[in-house]
Every structure is written in C-alpha cells, then in structure tokens.
Design a protein around this motif. Structure first.
Motif, PDB file in Angstrom:
ATOM      1  N   LEU A 161     -17.675 -55.899  -6.946  1.00 33.86           N
ATOM      2  CA  LEU A 161     -16.765 -55.873  -5.365  1.00 33.86           C
ATOM      3  C   LEU A 161     -16.052 -54.349  -5.419  1.00 33.86           C
ATOM      4  CD1 LEU A 161     -14.539 -58.830  -5.030  1.00 33.86           C
ATOM      5  CD2 LEU A 161     -16.930 -58.696  -4.109  1.00 33.86           C
ATOM      6  N   GLN A 196      -7.942 -57.889  -8.498  1.00 34.10           N
ATOM      7  CA  GLN A 196      -7.525 -56.868  -7.613  1.00 34.10           C
ATOM      8  C   GLN A 196      -6.479 -56.228  -8.422  1.00 34.10           C
ATOM      9  OE1 GLN A 196      -9.496 -58.484  -4.503  1.00 34.10           O
ATOM     10  NE2 GLN A 196     -11.704 -57.105  -5.681  1.00 34.10           N
ATOM     11  N   PHE A 208     -11.534 -63.959  -4.221  1.00 33.80           N
ATOM     12  CA  PHE A 208     -10.256 -63.288  -4.684  1.00 33.80           C
ATOM     13  C   PHE A 208      -9.633 -62.848  -3.500  1.00 33.80           C
ATOM     14  CE2 PHE A 208     -12.793 -60.197  -7.768  1.00 33.80           C
ATOM     15  CZ  PHE A 208     -12.580 -61.275  -8.601  1.00 33.80           C
ATOM     16  N   LEU A 212     -20.449 -58.689 -15.555  1.00 33.40           N
ATOM     17  CA  LEU A 212     -19.763 -57.622 -15.025  1.00 33.40           C
ATOM     18  C   LEU A 212     -18.710 -58.609 -14.613  1.00 33.40           C
ATOM     19  CD1 LEU A 212     -21.691 -55.039 -13.943  1.00 33.40           C
ATOM     20  CD2 LEU A 212     -19.648 -54.881 -15.839  1.00 33.40           C
ATOM     21  N   PRO A 213     -16.952 -57.769 -14.517  1.00 33.96           N
ATOM     22  CA  PRO A 213     -16.565 -58.794 -13.823  1.00 33.96           C
ATOM     23  C   PRO A 213     -16.731 -58.818 -12.313  1.00 33.96           C
ATOM     24  CG  PRO A 213     -15.590 -57.636 -15.417  1.00 33.96           C
ATOM     25  CD  PRO A 213     -16.850 -56.948 -15.762  1.00 33.96           C
ATOM     26  N   LEU A 214     -16.496 -59.088 -11.373  1.00 37.81           N
ATOM     27  CA  LEU A 214     -16.774 -59.992 -10.125  1.00 37.81           C
ATOM     28  C   LEU A 214     -16.284 -58.181  -9.623  1.00 37.81           C
ATOM     29  CD1 LEU A 214     -17.709 -60.426  -7.601  1.00 37.81           C
ATOM     30  CD2 LEU A 214     -15.806 -62.519  -7.096  1.00 37.81           C
ATOM     31  N   GLU A 215     -14.029 -57.986 -10.673  1.00 37.86           N
ATOM     32  CA  GLU A 215     -13.739 -56.756  -9.453  1.00 37.86           C
ATOM     33  C   GLU A 215     -14.662 -55.737  -9.846  1.00 37.86           C
ATOM     34  OE1 GLU A 215     -10.486 -56.363 -12.048  1.00 37.86           O
ATOM     35  OE2 GLU A 215      -9.293 -57.649 -10.447  1.00 37.86           O
ATOM     36  N   TRP A 219     -12.286 -67.249  -8.915  1.00 41.32           N
ATOM     37  CA  TRP A 219     -13.334 -66.862  -9.783  1.00 41.32           C
ATOM     38  C   TRP A 219     -13.159 -66.652 -10.966  1.00 41.32           C
ATOM     39  CZ3 TRP A 219     -17.734 -67.878  -7.371  1.00 41.32           C
ATOM     40  CH2 TRP A 219     -19.120 -67.079  -7.984  1.00 41.32           C
ATOM     41  N   ASP A 220     -13.979 -65.174 -11.580  1.00 36.78           N
ATOM     42  CA  ASP A 220     -13.939 -65.134 -13.141  1.00 36.78           C
ATOM     43  C   ASP A 220     -12.665 -64.576 -13.826  1.00 36.78           C
ATOM     44  OD1 ASP A 220     -13.761 -62.699 -12.422  1.00 36.78           O
ATOM     45  OD2 ASP A 220     -15.766 -61.809 -12.705  1.00 36.78           O
ATOM     46  N   GLN A 221     -11.377 -64.442 -13.070  1.00 35.92           N
ATOM     47  CA  GLN A 221     -10.393 -64.232 -12.865  1.00 35.92           C
ATOM     48  C   GLN A 221      -9.322 -65.526 -13.277  1.00 35.92           C
ATOM     49  OE1 GLN A 221      -9.188 -60.226 -13.158  1.00 35.92           O
ATOM     50  NE2 GLN A 221     -11.419 -60.784 -13.630  1.00 35.92           N
TER      51      GLN A 221
END
Lengths: 100, 449
Positions: free
Chosen positions: A45, B120, B77, A39-42, B97-99
């Motif tokens: 979190l 975010q 982030f 999954l995306p870290l977002e 990170w993964d972005q």
C-alpha cells in the motif's frame, strides 16, 4: 454514517459474489506473510500510495501462474477507479488500468 | 512598569489569555469525550450484531457469515476491525488482513474500553465485551481508527486558536482605545497645570472623572491656601508697616526735642535709626504697591505685568518720564516668577526714578537671556562706589543711600536665576547711573534657591 451506508450498498453487490472465498483469503494472506512468501500489505500500500495516490477501496490476493498477486482498486481524486496489480513477493507493479 | 496603559494592557492580556487557554483545553477535551462516547456506543452495537450472527460449527469452532457483516469490516485496513475469541478459536475481520492486533487477555466478565495500535500505525479505540453464548464465553473486540477524529480535533484546535488570537488582538486594541480615552482628562489636567504655572488660570477645572477628583480637589485647595497665605502675609506686612508709621512719627518728633540737643550723640543715633526704620517701612509699602494684585504662582508676562508696574511708578513720580524700549521677538512669558520680576524691576526702576532728574530709560531685550537696562539722568555714583557696587558679595546698603534694602533683594533674585548685574555711569545723561541685568532663559527652568 452516510458513508457507511453507501459502502454497505456497494459492498452488498461486491461481497455477495465473493463471500464464499473471502472468509479465508485474509487468513491465508497472514499465513503467507508469516512464512515470508509475500510482502506485508502495508508495504504494498505504501508503494501504491507513492505512485497512485488515492483511496484504496478494494484489496484482493490472487494466485495465478504459481505466484501471488495483490490486486488493488484505487479511487483517485478525480473519481476514477484504477486497478493495480502487484507481485506480492517482490512488490513489483505488474499491471495498471482504468476500470470500466 | 510605571505606565498605567502598560499595566492595564498586560493585565487584560494575561487574564484573557488564561481564559482562552482554559476554554481551548476544555473545548478539545469535551469534543474528544463526546466523540469517543458516541463511537464506543456504536462499537458496542457492532459487537452485539456480531454476537447475533455468530454460530458454532462444533463444540470448539465458531464461524460467522461474512455476507451479514458491514462491508467496512471487509475492506483491508479500513480502520474498522474486530476480533472474536472463544476458547482457541479466533475470527479476525477481513479488514485486518495480514496484521494482528496486540490482543489483551480475555475478560472474565463485563466490558472495557482501551486503545491499541493497529495497521498502518492507526490509533484504535477498542471496546472489549465478554458474552456467554450456548454456555460458552465469547470475547469480542471491536475497534475503530481514531486518526480522523484526531484530525478533526486538531482542526478545531487550530481554528479555535486562530479565532482566539484575533479576538485577543481586537480586545487589546479596544482596550488601548478605552485607556487612551479614559486618560484624556488626565492630559487635560496636565495641560491646565501648565497653564497654572504660566499664570493663565488660578484653579484646575474640577469637572473631571471621580478617580481624578481627589487629586484635582487637593491641588485646588492647596492653590487657594497658598493664595490666601500670600495675601495674608502681604496684608500683615502692610499692616505692620502702617502700624509702625505713627509711633515712628512720634519718635521723629521726640528727636527734635530740646532736651536731646544737649546730648548730640544720642540725637544723632536716634535720628539715624529712626530714618533707617522709616526707610524699611517705605520700602515694604512700596514693594507691596509695586507687586500689585496677582496670582500667587505665575510666570512673568511682559504684556500683562509690565504696564501696571510702569503706571504705578508714573503715579509715584508724576514729574519723571519713563521710556520703555522692548525688543521681545514675540516673547511674552519669561520663565521667571512674577513676584520676583515685579520686585526686581520695581526696585531698579524705583531707584532710577528716585535719582533721575527728568527721564528714565528702560530697555528689555530677549535673546538667550533677558537683558534689562535701566538708565537715569541723575547724579550717578562716584567711581569708587561703582566698583564696590559691582564687586560680588559686597553689600553697600549702609554706604549708598537709597540703593539700600532694594539692591540686596535685587542681588538675591539675580543670584537665584544665575544672572548677573553691573553698574556704570551714563555720560550722555549728566553722569546718570546705568544698571544692566542679564538673566539666562535656559537655566531658569527650575530656579535654584
């Protein structure tokens, strides 16, 4: 500015040991996310913030038992550091404990 | 919007509001500019320090030792990010990170500042530089999250808004207070005008603020002019009456001349008209005497104006007794013009005194109207004339001797104050005449001419 210097000091210890592997972890994470393996870290979190509000001070992606886990360190408002482990694919909370 | 208070209040409120809004906008803008400038300087430093740590593995590959980099760029982030590009090789900060950032196309040369949306939904201030290292172009983007600054600016805005509101409220209160204080002289002058009308003063106090002085000066000037004019016209009438007296005496003597005896009808006419002139003159002189010296504009005061009037009448008719009976219920001022009342009472009392044998009774009673009753112990009037006297619109000046000019003026005054008058005979007093006058108090606010 002060915050940043403090962080630098803390990080110096932390990163010193990890620096060799770290350079590639986040690139790996992006690749896995793009493939749909994690999954995306977002999202992780977001879930963590709901259950354990606080400041995320460290994120790591580990691979154990053939899967991937996100390990978060969360600083709560009482100054306690929580270690949370999520399944990176399902987002399920695997473990939580107060760090010594 | 006919209130000075309201006008001043709105004026000050509007102007101060505009000033505060401008200050507010300018304040927020300057803070933002200042912070962003500082931030951009810091980002440029970071960009340069990244450049110094950059190494080429081979011709195409770049790498950077993460141990040398500020830890904030390592934390996922964290709000601090960088992306380094050289040809096809890209290094992203660990914090991304993964972005991925939506990367703008590499610059040909120089630097620029832009905004991007980061992980975010963070709003990022991005500084992009292009450098040359070992003959190869290197494009470095360093970004920082603006959210915390936005929060600070919002905080400032809220505080500033609150303080401005409180200050505005205080200013309005102070202003209302000042206006109220400044308008006190105006209220004082208004009070004095009321006193003027009541006859308690003849001039307005001229110690007033400069802005009010022209108005007060004008009113005072007008008052003294009216006073002078009244005095002059009183004098002129008196002078004319006195001046006519001598030729009239001559005319009266001439009418006794033997030569006129032969022409009886001419003598009769001459006698009649000279006596008419004499009566008019006497009336005018008496009226001037009864009116006395008083302010030009005043309400009738029973305590101030009645005693001198009675004194004058007593001196004119020393052998008659005037008995006043007053039921005033604490009234002193009645809302009728002093001159009018002097004329009305003077005429009625003068008539009564003229016809009375010994005594005249005056009774004044105030309830919803001013009731005036004057009785004499004279011969009274025949019932036929009584009816004609009472009937509206009838002028008996010619018919009833002594009730002439005076009565018509009395009628006019009564009509002006929407009152009425009636005549009866008093039986107790040897058939004397009783005059009753009623003047309503309410309608007398503004006499209808």
């Amino acid at each position: 500015m002060k915050k940043r210097t403090i962080f630098t000091l803390i990080a110096a210890g932390l990163i010193g040991s990890l620096s060799l592997t770290q350079a590639d972890t986040h690139d790996e994470a992006r690749k896995l996310r793009d493939q749909g393996d994690i999954l995306p870290l977002e999202t992780i979190l977001e879930n963590a913030a709901k259950d354990y509000p606080g400041k995320v001070i460290e994120v790591e992606l580990e691979s154990e038992y053939g899967g991937h886990q996100y390990e978060l360190e969360v600083l709560d408002k009482d100054g306690k550091v929580w270690e949370l482990k999520y399944d990176a694919r399902s987002g399920e909370l695997l473990k939580k404990e107060l760090e010594d | 919007m006919n209130s000075l208070k309201l006008r001043l209040g709105t004026g000050i409120l509007l102007s101060i509001s505009v000033i505060f809004i401008l200050l507010w906008l300018a304040g927020s803008y300057s803070i933002r500019v200042l912070i962003e400038e500082q931030m951009s300087t810091r980002l440029t430093h970071d960009s340069e320090s990244l450049l110094s740590r950059l190494q080429f593995i081979d011709a195409a590959q770049i790498r950077i030792d993460s141990a040398d980099i500020d830890s904030i760029y390592h934390q996922a982030f964290s709000g601090h990010y960088f992306v380094i590009r050289s040809g096809t090789s890209i290094i992203r900060s660990r914090s991304l990170w993964d972005q991925d950032l939506q990367l703008p196309s590499p610059l040909a040369a120089g630097s620029r500042q832009l905004r991007l949306i980061g992980p975010q939904q963070q709003t990022l201030l991005v500084v992009q530089h292009v450098y040359q290292k070992q003959g190869k172009p290197i494009d470095i983007l360093v970004a920082e999250d603006l959210s915390s600054i936005e929060k600070q600016i919002k905080h400032f805005r809220n505080w500033f808004g609150l303080v401005a509101l409180v200050v505005l409220l205080l200013l309005v209160l102070v202003q209302v207070f000042i206006v109220r204080i400044s308008l006190i002289p105006l209220q004082r002058t208004r009070q004095q005008i009321a006193e003027l009308e009541a006859g308690q003063r003849t001039q307005l106090d001229s110690h007033v603020p400069t802005e009010l002085q022209p108005l007060v000066g004008e009113v005072n000037h007008l008052l003294s002019r009216i006073g002078q004019r009244l005095q002059r016209s009183r004098n002129a009438v008196g002078d004319l009456a006195h001046a006519l007296k001598k030729p009239l005496t001559v005319l009266t003597q001439l009418s006794q001349d033997d030569r006129l005896r032969q022409n009886g009808d001419i003598k009769e006419q001459l006698d009649y008209h000279t006596s008419e002139i004499k009566r008019s003159i006497d009336h005018v002189l008496k009226r001037a005497r009864l009116a006395g010296e008083g302010p030009a504009i005043a309400q009738f005061s029973l305590q101030r104006d009645l005693p001198p009037l009675l004194d004058t009448l007593r001196s004119m008719y020393p052998d008659k007794v005037i008995v006043p009976t007053l039921t005033l219920h604490d009234h002193d001022l009645v809302p009728f013009d002093r001159e009018d009342m002097m004329e009305l009472l003077g005429n009625i009392l003068d008539n009564a005194c003229k016809w009375a044998q010994h005594q005249v009774n005056l009774s004044l009673d105030i309830n919803t109207a001013l009731q005036i009753v004057v009785e004499d112990d004279g011969p009274g009037i025949g019932s036929e004339d009584l009816n004609r006297l009472t009937a509206r619109g009838t002028r008996l000046d010619e018919n009833i001797q002594g009730h002439g000019l005076g009565l018509s003026i009395v009628r006019d005054i009564i009509q002006q104050y929407a009152g009425n008058i009636s005549f009866t005979n008093v039986h107790e007093y040897n058939n004397g005449l009783c005059v009753e006058i009623s003047l309503p108090l309410k309608q007398a606010d503004g006499p209808s001419a």
